[in-house]
Design a protein around this motif. Structure first.
Motif, PDB file in Angstrom:
ATOM      1  N   ASP A   1       0.895  -1.277  -0.025  1.00 18.32           N
ATOM      2  CA  ASP A   1       0.148   0.162  -0.062  1.00 18.32           C
ATOM      3  C   ASP A   1       0.896   1.377  -0.116  1.00 18.32           C
ATOM      4  OD1 ASP A   1       0.909  -0.306   2.780  1.00 18.32           O
ATOM      5  OD2 ASP A   1      -0.984  -0.483   3.502  1.00 18.32           O
ATOM      6  N   ASP A   2       0.977   1.843   1.241  1.00 15.75           N
ATOM      7  CA  ASP A   2       1.901   3.250   1.287  1.00 15.75           C
ATOM      8  C   ASP A   2       3.317   2.766   1.650  1.00 15.75           C
ATOM      9  OD1 ASP A   2       1.463   2.409   3.825  1.00 15.75           O
ATOM     10  OD2 ASP A   2       0.287   4.109   4.458  1.00 15.75           O
ATOM     11  N   GLY A   3       3.822   1.779   1.473  1.00  6.70           N
ATOM     12  CA  GLY A   3       5.093   1.598   1.955  1.00  6.70           C
ATOM     13  C   GLY A   3       5.620   1.311   3.439  1.00  6.70           C
ATOM     14  N   SER A   4       4.429   1.065   4.305  1.00  9.48           N
ATOM     15  CA  SER A   4       4.562   1.035   5.805  1.00  9.48           C
ATOM     16  C   SER A   4       4.876  -0.684   5.639  1.00  9.48           C
ATOM     17  CB  SER A   4       3.263   1.109   6.335  1.00  9.48           C
ATOM     18  OG  SER A   4       2.094   0.029   6.147  1.00  9.48           O
ATOM     19  N   ASN A   5       5.071  -0.961   7.019  1.00  6.98           N
ATOM     20  CA  ASN A   5       5.539  -2.199   7.041  1.00  6.98           C
ATOM     21  C   ASN A   5       4.583  -3.268   7.807  1.00  6.98           C
ATOM     22  OD1 ASN A   5       8.283  -1.720   6.302  1.00  6.98           O
ATOM     23  ND2 ASN A   5       9.204  -1.613   8.100  1.00  6.98           N
ATOM     24  N   ARG A   6       3.454  -2.867   7.331  1.00  2.00           N
ATOM     25  CA  ARG A   6       2.291  -3.678   7.760  1.00  2.00           C
ATOM     26  C   ARG A   6       2.182  -5.050   6.888  1.00  2.00           C
ATOM     27  NH1 ARG A   6      -2.314  -2.499   6.651  1.00  2.00           N
ATOM     28  NH2 ARG A   6      -2.074  -0.823   5.098  1.00  2.00           N
ATOM     29  N   GLY A   7       1.823  -6.135   7.371  1.00  2.00           N
ATOM     30  CA  GLY A   7       1.878  -7.378   6.619  1.00  2.00           C
ATOM     31  C   GLY A   7       1.399  -8.546   7.596  1.00  2.00           C
ATOM     32  N   THR A   8       1.526  -9.542   6.949  1.00  2.00           N
ATOM     33  CA  THR A   8       1.040 -10.989   7.627  1.00  2.00           C
ATOM     34  C   THR A   8       2.464 -11.876   7.771  1.00  2.00           C
ATOM     35  OG1 THR A   8      -1.079 -10.832   6.436  1.00  2.00           O
ATOM     36  CG2 THR A   8      -0.378 -13.009   7.310  1.00  2.00           C
ATOM     37  N   CYS A   9       2.481 -12.591   8.863  1.00  2.00           N
ATOM     38  CA  CYS A   9       3.741 -13.416   9.124  1.00  2.00           C
ATOM     39  C   CYS A   9       3.231 -14.813   8.768  1.00  2.00           C
ATOM     40  CB  CYS A   9       3.951 -13.630  10.880  1.00  2.00           C
ATOM     41  SG  CYS A   9       5.236 -14.417  11.075  1.00  2.00           S
ATOM     42  N   GLY A  10       4.478 -15.707   8.135  1.00  2.00           N
ATOM     43  CA  GLY A  10       3.829 -17.001   7.776  1.00  2.00           C
ATOM     44  C   GLY A  10       5.253 -17.806   7.138  1.00  2.00           C
ATOM     45  N   LYS A  11       4.930 -18.591   6.406  1.00  2.00           N
ATOM     46  CA  LYS A  11       5.913 -19.423   6.080  1.00  2.00           C
ATOM     47  C   LYS A  11       6.220 -19.254   4.535  1.00  2.00           C
ATOM     48  CE  LYS A  11       6.287 -24.004   7.282  1.00  2.00           C
ATOM     49  NZ  LYS A  11       6.122 -25.209   7.239  1.00  2.00           N
ATOM     50  N   LEU A  12       7.579 -19.199   3.938  1.00  2.00           N
ATOM     51  CA  LEU A  12       7.598 -18.970   2.355  1.00  2.00           C
ATOM     52  C   LEU A  12       8.465 -20.283   2.105  1.00  2.00           C
ATOM     53  CD1 LEU A  12       7.826 -16.931   0.240  1.00  2.00           C
ATOM     54  CD2 LEU A  12      10.038 -16.393   0.709  1.00  2.00           C
ATOM     55  N   ILE A  13       7.764 -21.082   1.022  1.00  2.00           N
ATOM     56  CA  ILE A  13       8.410 -22.193   0.659  1.00  2.00           C
ATOM     57  C   ILE A  13       8.938 -21.992  -0.948  1.00  2.00           C
ATOM     58  CG2 ILE A  13       6.877 -23.441   2.372  1.00  2.00           C
ATOM     59  CD1 ILE A  13       5.311 -24.488  -0.248  1.00  2.00           C
ATOM     60  N   CYS A  14       9.740 -22.926  -1.366  1.00  2.00           N
ATOM     61  CA  CYS A  14      10.209 -22.980  -2.566  1.00  2.00           C
ATOM     62  C   CYS A  14      10.020 -24.715  -3.147  1.00  2.00           C
ATOM     63  CB  CYS A  14      11.278 -22.436  -3.207  1.00  2.00           C
ATOM     64  SG  CYS A  14      11.710 -22.631  -4.730  1.00  2.00           S
ATOM     65  N   THR A  15       9.268 -25.065  -4.361  1.00  2.00           N
ATOM     66  CA  THR A  15       8.971 -26.414  -4.795  1.00  2.00           C
ATOM     67  C   THR A  15       9.829 -26.283  -5.953  1.00  2.00           C
ATOM     68  OG1 THR A  15       7.022 -26.147  -5.679  1.00  2.00           O
ATOM     69  CG2 THR A  15       7.241 -26.506  -3.184  1.00  2.00           C
ATOM     70  N   ASN A  16       9.761 -27.308  -6.803  1.00  2.00           N
ATOM     71  CA  ASN A  16       9.957 -27.464  -8.256  1.00  2.00           C
ATOM     72  C   ASN A  16       8.951 -27.093  -8.990  1.00  2.00           C
ATOM     73  OD1 ASN A  16       8.371 -29.693  -7.460  1.00  2.00           O
ATOM     74  ND2 ASN A  16       9.524 -31.076  -8.911  1.00  2.00           N
TER      75      ASN A  16
END
Length: 741
Positions: free
Chosen positions: A63-78
């Motif tokens: 949105d406006d460059g603030s650090n609001r967000g959602t915490c979670g897990k980032l994954i990478c698959t094939n």
């Protein structure tokens, strides 16, 4: 701004704006009420393998460059990059969901650029990294932008996830390592779609198309390329003039052979030809001259005496020019934050003009109009020439058929057209989409250019098309989903040899691929309903008496009556030796003159057509003047919250039409079933998209109403020019309100 839609700005390559507020609250504190140890399991497809993952990743809200967000897990698959977090939609309203790709999923082929943020500076990341970023930005080919904060992630997990994503998306791949093959091996029950669609993988399909267009009197389907013994770039079956012998096709290996695309109602035909090598000896030139002269005599016989050769390499932008224009164009929509958006909003049109993308679209449509005029008004056969006849030949021949043949404006007809001209025509999707990341020099959005041209026609003549712009949008997205074989091969030969394990004679197991035309793989029936145009005007059926009187005519009806044209002078095609040499590949571009403007004959034809009422099942000619060529807003602006129109856009019309259709269907059920209990049950099952129209916006159906930052009273760039409050007061009367976006 953007006309009636909204503005866009900010370049992907530009430096990201520094946030005005930095949050020092950790994700644990932000999600204190939610159990952080909650297990998030990824949904994996058959053949999909989890390669690396990182916990405590913060996905920023764009949105406006603030650090609001959602915490979670980032994954990478094939297969994909995916963020797993607890993100609830507005009032939990269901969206236009894809069963293969979720809202936070990015297929590896869809990743365009990767950036890392180091001390608030954005840098491109690739290869071996010495230092790992605290924030990662992913730009996607479908124009989504993802911001992931890695500040709270363990260092070893940061190294694994960043290195894994860079390796999977930026380094060259082996063809057999594409997920397409892993999925086909693990899900052997998938099969190609054959339901009513003409796939052009048999000689029967080609003969049926000849019969449908009444071209079977002058052309024939040949099977000389079975087992690809003539050419690896041609399909197994194709159509040539009657005068072409199989021996000639074998002798010239398919190059320099006119190949049939489509026949007009009056007998004129559209053909294409791949150019011969530029350097040849005189003996070969003479042999080719005799061969082609004989062919053209059969095509140029009365009453169709003229044959026009159009070298597209001289009259249209090159593939490299198309890539340059689109690279500039897409930067307007890869928005990092609202500051970037508003900062460039006031100069958006000048930025758009400088990309040359809309002019490229206009030139393609203009060329198609020229070809239509030759076919329709002058009864002239048109031969499109290109080096491999698999790029701009595909664009122009397909556009001509969409304009002239109402069957190609139905969903099945349009899909069959793509199968014939693009898939079997040998368009190099693997290289043009750069699926393997082996080289950037062959990458170019030629197929996307075609879809954009079709969208221009669709938005000008919506009732003439059975499908919607949403259909075109999801079709463009499907280019990057590697479970469909449709857009992942350079030629039919490459697909066939791959399916049989490398040789066509192998008797072992045969790989089975999904076709992108099986929309049930991606969407539920209610979502598929949004691919069908409720405003489509179906072609009226003729009764038996009308059919008998009109039997001598072709089944396609024209909106423009046949006008008297000047007879073409009888002439042989080869007038000069120099012309012969150029036709045979010496330098065709020097001979065939082209103009960016419509030819005088085309201009008269074009103006006369636009003076008459439109027949939605006849000929369609696009309006080409100035603002008539527009930005495909649904595809390019759908991920930018600032550009949305709450309750507006095409969704306003679509929802009302769908509401009326639901009412009509409900009444029809009451009449047919005559069971009040069953009717009441059906009435309670409303369409998930129309349950709350107030939540819809111009971003529908890809997003519901999104919260976005308010437009500043003055654009950011204007604030920078103001010296102080006194100056602001002096300039207040000069301010012009640009209106809501």
């Amino acid at each position: 701004m953007l006309g009636a839609g909204g503005g866009a700005g900010g370049g992907a390559g530009s430096r990201g704006a520094k946030p005005s507020f930095v949050s020092y609250i950790s994700p644990e504190e932000v999600h204190l009420k939610e159990p952080i140890e909650k297990e998030l399991d990824p949904h994996l497809l058959p053949g999909e393998l989890l390669l690396c993952e990182a916990n405590m990743v913060l996905k920023y809200v764009q949105d406006d460059g603030s650090n609001r967000g959602t915490c979670g897990k980032l994954i990478c698959t094939n297969f994909k990059i995916s963020f797993l977090g607890d993100e609830s939609t507005f009032d939990d309203e269901p969206q236009f969901q894809n069963k293969i790709i979720g809202e936070n999923d990015i297929t590896l082929q869809c990743v365009d650029q990767l950036y890392g943020v180091y001390d608030e500076k954005k840098k491109s990341i690739y290869g071996q990294l010495r230092k790992y970023p605290e924030k990662m930005i992913i730009y996607c080919k479908d124009l989504r932008v993802f911001h992931f904060c890695l500040r709270y992630t363990k260092e070893e997990e940061v190294k694994r996830i960043v290195s894994g994503i860079v390796h999977q998306t930026q380094t060259p791949k082996l063809f057999k390592r594409l997920f397409l093959f892993s999925y086909a091996t693990a899900a052997p029950n998938c099969s190609e779609l054959k339901n009513q669609m003409v796939m052009f993988d048999s000689i029967k399909d080609w003969r049926q198309e000849l019969e449908r267009t009444k071209g079977n009197l002058k052309f024939k389907a040949v099977s000389v390329n079975e087992s690809y013994k003539v050419s690896k770039k041609l399909p197994t079956y194709f159509i040539v003039p009657m005068a072409v012998s199989e021996e000639s096709i074998l002798q010239y290996q398919g190059r320099g052979i006119p190949i049939w695309c489509w026949s007009c109602h009056n007998g004129a035909a559209l053909l294409k030809m791949s150019a011969l090598p530029k350097e040849q000896d005189d003996g070969t030139l003479q042999m080719q001259k005799i061969f082609l002269d004989g062919i053209y005599r059969t095509i140029d016989k009365p009453p169709y005496e003229a044959l026009k050769i159009d070298d597209l390499s001289s009259s249209l932008p090159s593939v490299q020019d198309i890539q340059i224009a689109y690279t500039r164009f897409k930067q307007l929509f890869l928005i990092d934050n609202s500051s970037d958006f508003w900062d460039t909003d006031v100069k958006w049109f000048s930025l758009l003009e400088s990309t040359n993308w809309l002019e490229t679209i206009r030139r393609c449509l203009r060329k198609a109009v020229d070809v239509v005029e030759l076919l329709e008004a002058q009864n002239t056969n048109v031969l499109l020439v290109e080096e491999n006849a698999s790029d701009m030949c595909c664009v122009i021949s397909s556009l001509v058929q969409v304009m002239m043949d109402s069957y190609c404006r139905t969903k099945l007809g349009f899909q069959s057209l793509i199968q014939k001209e693009w898939i079997m025509g040998g368009h190099a999707f693997l290289n043009r989409c750069n699926h393997l990341r082996q080289t950037d020099k062959d990458e170019a959005p030629v197929f996307l250019l075609f879809l954009d041209c079709v969208w221009q026609l669709l938005q000008q003549y919506s009732p003439a098309f059975e499908f919607t712009e949403t259909y075109l949008t999801v079709l463009s997205d499907s280019l990057y989903i590697p479970i469909f074989s449709t857009f992942f091969f350079n030629s039919p030969h490459q697909k066939d040899t791959t399916m049989y394990g490398g040789t066509l004679d192998t008797q072992g197991s045969r790989l089975s691929f999904h076709s992108v035309w099986d929309w049930s793989v991606q969407f539920e029936p209610k979502a598929q309903a949004l691919l069908n145009n409720p405003l489509y005007v179906e072609k009226p059926k003729l009764d038996k008496s009308q059919r008998k009187t009109a039997r001598f005519k072709h089944q396609r009806q024209l909106s423009l009556p046949l006008t008297q044209t000047k007879p073409s002078p009888k002439r042989g095609f080869f007038k000069e030796d120099q012309l012969i040499k150029n036709i045979l590949g010496k330098r065709i571009s020097r001979l065939i003159t082209s103009s960016d403007e419509l030819q005088s004959n085309s201009r008269e034809f074009y103006d006369n057509w636009h003076c008459k009422p439109v027949d939605f099942h006849g000929l369609l000619l696009p309006r080409l003047e100035g603002p008539e060529i527009k930005v495909w807003a649904q595809r390019y602006l759908r991920w930018i919250p600032e550009a949305q129109l709450p309750g507006g856009g095409t969704v306003a019309t679509a929802t009302k039409v769908l509401d009326v259709m639901e009412d009509v269907q409900g009444l029809q059920k009451k009449v047919d079933e005559k069971h009040s209990e069953m009717v009441s049950e059906d009435d309670t099952e409303a369409s998930p998209f129309l349950r709350n129209p107030a939540r819809l916006s111009s971003l529908f159906p890809f997003a519901l109403l999104q919260r976005h930052s308010l437009k500043p009273v003055l654009p950011t760039s204007t604030w920078k020019d103001l010296e102080g409050e006194e100056d602001l007061a002096r300039r207040d009367d000069d301010f012009v309100d640009l209106g809501d976006v």
